[in-house]
Design a protein around this motif. Structure first.
Motif, PDB file in Angstrom:
ATOM      1  N   ASP A  33       5.904   3.378 -15.204  1.00 37.85           N
ATOM      2  CA  ASP A  33       4.900   4.332 -14.631  1.00 37.85           C
ATOM      3  C   ASP A  33       3.763   3.511 -13.924  1.00 37.85           C
ATOM      4  N   GLN A  34       3.718   4.029 -12.668  1.00 39.06           N
ATOM      5  CA  GLN A  34       2.891   3.663 -11.617  1.00 39.06           C
ATOM      6  C   GLN A  34       2.938   1.975 -11.553  1.00 39.06           C
ATOM      7  N   GLY A  35       4.019   1.556 -11.681  1.00 39.28           N
ATOM      8  CA  GLY A  35       4.079   0.022 -11.298  1.00 39.28           C
ATOM      9  C   GLY A  35       4.056  -0.852 -12.780  1.00 39.28           C
ATOM     10  N   MET A  36       3.609  -0.240 -13.736  1.00 38.93           N
ATOM     11  CA  MET A  36       3.761  -0.625 -15.011  1.00 38.93           C
ATOM     12  C   MET A  36       4.773  -0.217 -15.777  1.00 38.93           C
ATOM     13  N   TRP A  37       5.343  -1.306 -16.873  1.00 39.11           N
ATOM     14  CA  TRP A  37       6.528  -1.107 -17.614  1.00 39.11           C
ATOM     15  C   TRP A  37       6.330  -1.540 -19.001  1.00 39.11           C
ATOM     16  N   ILE A  38       7.289  -1.149 -19.814  1.00 44.15           N
ATOM     17  CA  ILE A  38       7.170  -1.490 -21.477  1.00 44.15           C
ATOM     18  C   ILE A  38       8.832  -1.291 -21.619  1.00 44.15           C
ATOM     19  N   GLY A  39       9.067  -2.142 -22.495  1.00 41.04           N
ATOM     20  CA  GLY A  39      10.468  -2.316 -23.151  1.00 41.04           C
ATOM     21  C   GLY A  39      10.723  -2.565 -24.304  1.00 41.04           C
ATOM     22  N   LEU A  40      11.941  -2.234 -25.111  1.00 39.56           N
ATOM     23  CA  LEU A  40      12.024  -2.166 -26.729  1.00 39.56           C
ATOM     24  C   LEU A  40      13.215  -2.896 -26.583  1.00 39.56           C
ATOM     25  N   ILE A  41      13.497  -4.288 -27.155  1.00 36.14           N
ATOM     26  CA  ILE A  41      14.472  -5.069 -27.421  1.00 36.14           C
ATOM     27  C   ILE A  41      14.873  -5.369 -28.894  1.00 36.14           C
ATOM     28  N   SER A  93       4.408  -4.974 -19.042  1.00 37.58           N
ATOM     29  CA  SER A  93       3.727  -5.670 -18.118  1.00 37.58           C
ATOM     30  C   SER A  93       2.186  -5.877 -18.352  1.00 37.58           C
ATOM     31  N   THR A  94       1.597  -7.214 -18.434  1.00 33.85           N
ATOM     32  CA  THR A  94       0.516  -7.287 -18.843  1.00 33.85           C
ATOM     33  C   THR A  94      -0.629  -7.285 -17.727  1.00 33.85           C
ATOM     34  N   LYS A  95      -0.274  -7.324 -16.265  1.00 31.58           N
ATOM     35  CA  LYS A  95      -0.807  -7.005 -15.303  1.00 31.58           C
ATOM     36  C   LYS A  95      -0.181  -6.321 -14.446  1.00 31.58           C
TER      37      LYS A  95
END
Length: 542
Positions: A506-514, A461-463
């Motif tokens: 975490d706290q409304g932000m996310w990251i994923g590996l594809i 998430s960039t924002k």
């Protein structure tokens, strides 16, 4: 006895600055200790650290490993000196920035003593400034804004009060501020304009003195002008590369955009990150009559002339940063927040019997703002959300290292810089990246058209997306301030015909590996025997 008066300190005398600075620095160091080893983030990684790194290695004031945008070089020189004396690590950098933040808070203390005279007001204003989430977060981030804020506040110490102004000392500090961040020049030029009006209205003896004061303040622009001449001679660009100039000073001139930005700036100064707490309390306090001190006189207050100048400075900065700056970053207003707070605390002190409770309530609101995100969109660097984002990205990069060493990674800035530039502290060896602007639908469709250019994807998430009920003004923000909507990682994986193998939140932000079920080449520096869990992988070196 006269000798006793000479050696015994006055109980009402202000503490010497050399005693106060260590207390401020230790307090900052203890409260920021867990942040000191974080790798560089966002604009640190995008410009300020590469620019300082280039100067550190080559002595070049013009950065060449990142696009030059004509920012003045004083922060780069300062950080390079610390790296030369110690080591090139994020911890050394953040400790060096803490020193600057402590100097800025010391200036707040001195400034309040000069415009109000109360040590209690100075204490609470300094404490509230240090606890204000934006100042707190910026105290370890290597952005030029904390450098400019500290120097600007020291300039105001010698230029703002009605009495005892020292324009030559103020000019020196304002020069340093402008050589830290070019927009800081607005403060001395605004004061010069105010004092020029005073000079016109004054009689001859006072007029001559005030004209000299105006000239000293205006002289703060000379080193900045010299820097721009030097930059133009070296690069052919006066105010930075054309894209930087377009984004920050040309594409911002739409009248509707300026008005919308001004509304944002007013909210940044009066409500953002729980600033509404002291502002509302100030409004309530103004309904009360001034309190009397022990001698039956009204309690001390900021002189009307100083108060007017503070309001003018706040208005000028809000207006300037409604026109300049493509992003509405709150750190641009960093030296203005102490001015808002000194007005509030002075009002508490003057009008409320138990005014310390109001200051304490404001402090509690600020502490909450450091840790709790507001229910609307904001930049993670406005509080400790940035640390959560960094640790989330660290976890994602750790997963990438473990699962797909040597992959060419689809991602967006700042993760692309984190992967490709080891000096930023995220990786030991550079990775090949395929960069897109963000993870909006249009950018993902673009990436889907070139599947052979990447072999794994690290999406995030960039924002920060606020709850839908609080998303007021979204249409304006999308049109004028670059607001976009990132697709969720599951949707990105589906559109790119990949599989989401890991996700962190975490706290409304996310990251994923594809991962992708197609062949890709491994890097030649991958350890022998490394396994690529990405379908039918091959291991040809290159």
């Amino acid at each position: 006895m006269r000798w006793r008066k000479l050696i015994e300190p006055r109980l009402d005398a202000p503490f010497p600055l050399w005693m106060i600075f260590p207390v401020i620095f230790v307090a900052l160091y203890v409260t920021h200790f867990s942040l000191l080893r974080l790798p560089y983030y966002w604009d640190e990684a995008g410009y300020y650290i590469p620019a300082a790194w280039d100067f550190f290695r080559t002595g070049s004031l013009i950065p060449f490993t990142t696009l030059t945008n004509a920012h003045p070089p004083l922060p780069s020189v300062y950080l390079a000196l610390w790296w030369r004396a110690s080591d090139f690590t994020p911890e050394v950098t953040r400790e060096a920035v803490l020193i600057v933040a402590a100097l800025g808070l010391l200036a707040v203390w001195k400034l309040v003593l000069r415009v109000n005279g109360s040590k209690a007001v100075a204490f609470w204003t300094t404490l509230l400034t240090g606890l204000y989430p934006i100042w707190f977060a910026q105290s370890t981030l290597a952005h030029a804004d904390i450098f400019a804020a500290a120097c600007t506040l020291w300039g105001l110490v010698y230029a703002l009060p009605d009495r005892g102004r020292e324009p030559r000392v103020a000019a020196a500090w304002f020069m340093a501020a402008a050589l830290s961040k070019e927009t800081a020049i607005a403060i001395p030029l605004t004061l010069a304009a105010i004092y020029a009006v005073h000079a016109i209205r004054s009689h001859r003896p006072a007029r001559t003195r005030r004209i000299k004061e105006v000239l000293w303040l205006a002289s703060a622009a000379i080193p900045l002008a010299a820097w721009y001449v030097f930059h133009y001679a070296k690069t052919g660009f006066l105010f930075g590369n054309p894209e930087f100039l377009r984004y920050n000073a040309q594409a911002t001139l739409t009248p509707t955009r300026v008005l919308a930005a001004f509304g944002h700036r007013v909210l940044h100064l009066t409500g953002h990150m729980n600033m509404f707490v002291p502002i509302l309390l100030t409004g309530a306090a103004l309904m009360l009559k001034p309190q009397l001190d022990g001698d039956g006189h009204e309690k001390s207050d900021i002189a009307p002339g100083v108060r007017r100048r503070i309001f003018i400075l706040l208005l000028v900065n809000a207006a300037m940063f409604s026109v300049l700056g493509g992003a509405l970053l709150c750190r641009y207003l960093l030296p203005m927040y102490p001015l808002v707070l000194v007005l509030a605390v002075s009002t508490f002190h003057r009008r409320v019997p138990y005014w310390h409770w109001l200051a304490g309530l404001s402090a509690a609101g600020f502490v909450a703002g450091i840790f709790v995100n507001p229910p609307y969109g904001f930049a993670p660097e406005d509080n400790l959300a940035y640390a959560h984002v960094i640790r989330l990205h660290e976890a994602g990069i750790a997963q990438l290292k473990a699962k797909y060493p040597g992959a060419t990674v689809l991602s967006a800035w700042p993760v692309t810089d984190a992967l490709s530039k080891p000096e930023l502290g995220w990786v030991k060896h550079p990775w090949d990246v395929y960069a897109i602007d963000d993870f909006s639908s249009a950018q993902i469709d673009k990436a889907a058209d070139e599947p052979g250019r990447y072999s794994a994807a690290l999406v995030f998430s960039t924002k920060y997306d606020p709850p839908p009920l609080i998303s007021l003004g979204r249409r304006f923000d999308e049109k004028y301030f670059g607001l976009h909507h990132d697709l969720p990682p599951e949707a990105i994986a589906q559109r790119l015909h990949g599989q989401l193998v890991w996700k962190g939140q975490d706290q409304g932000m996310w990251i994923g590996l594809i991962r992708f079920n197609r062949q890709f080449e491994a890097r030649s520096d991958v350890p022998a025997g490394a396994v690529f869990a990405s379908g039918a992988a091959t291991t040809s070196s290159r």
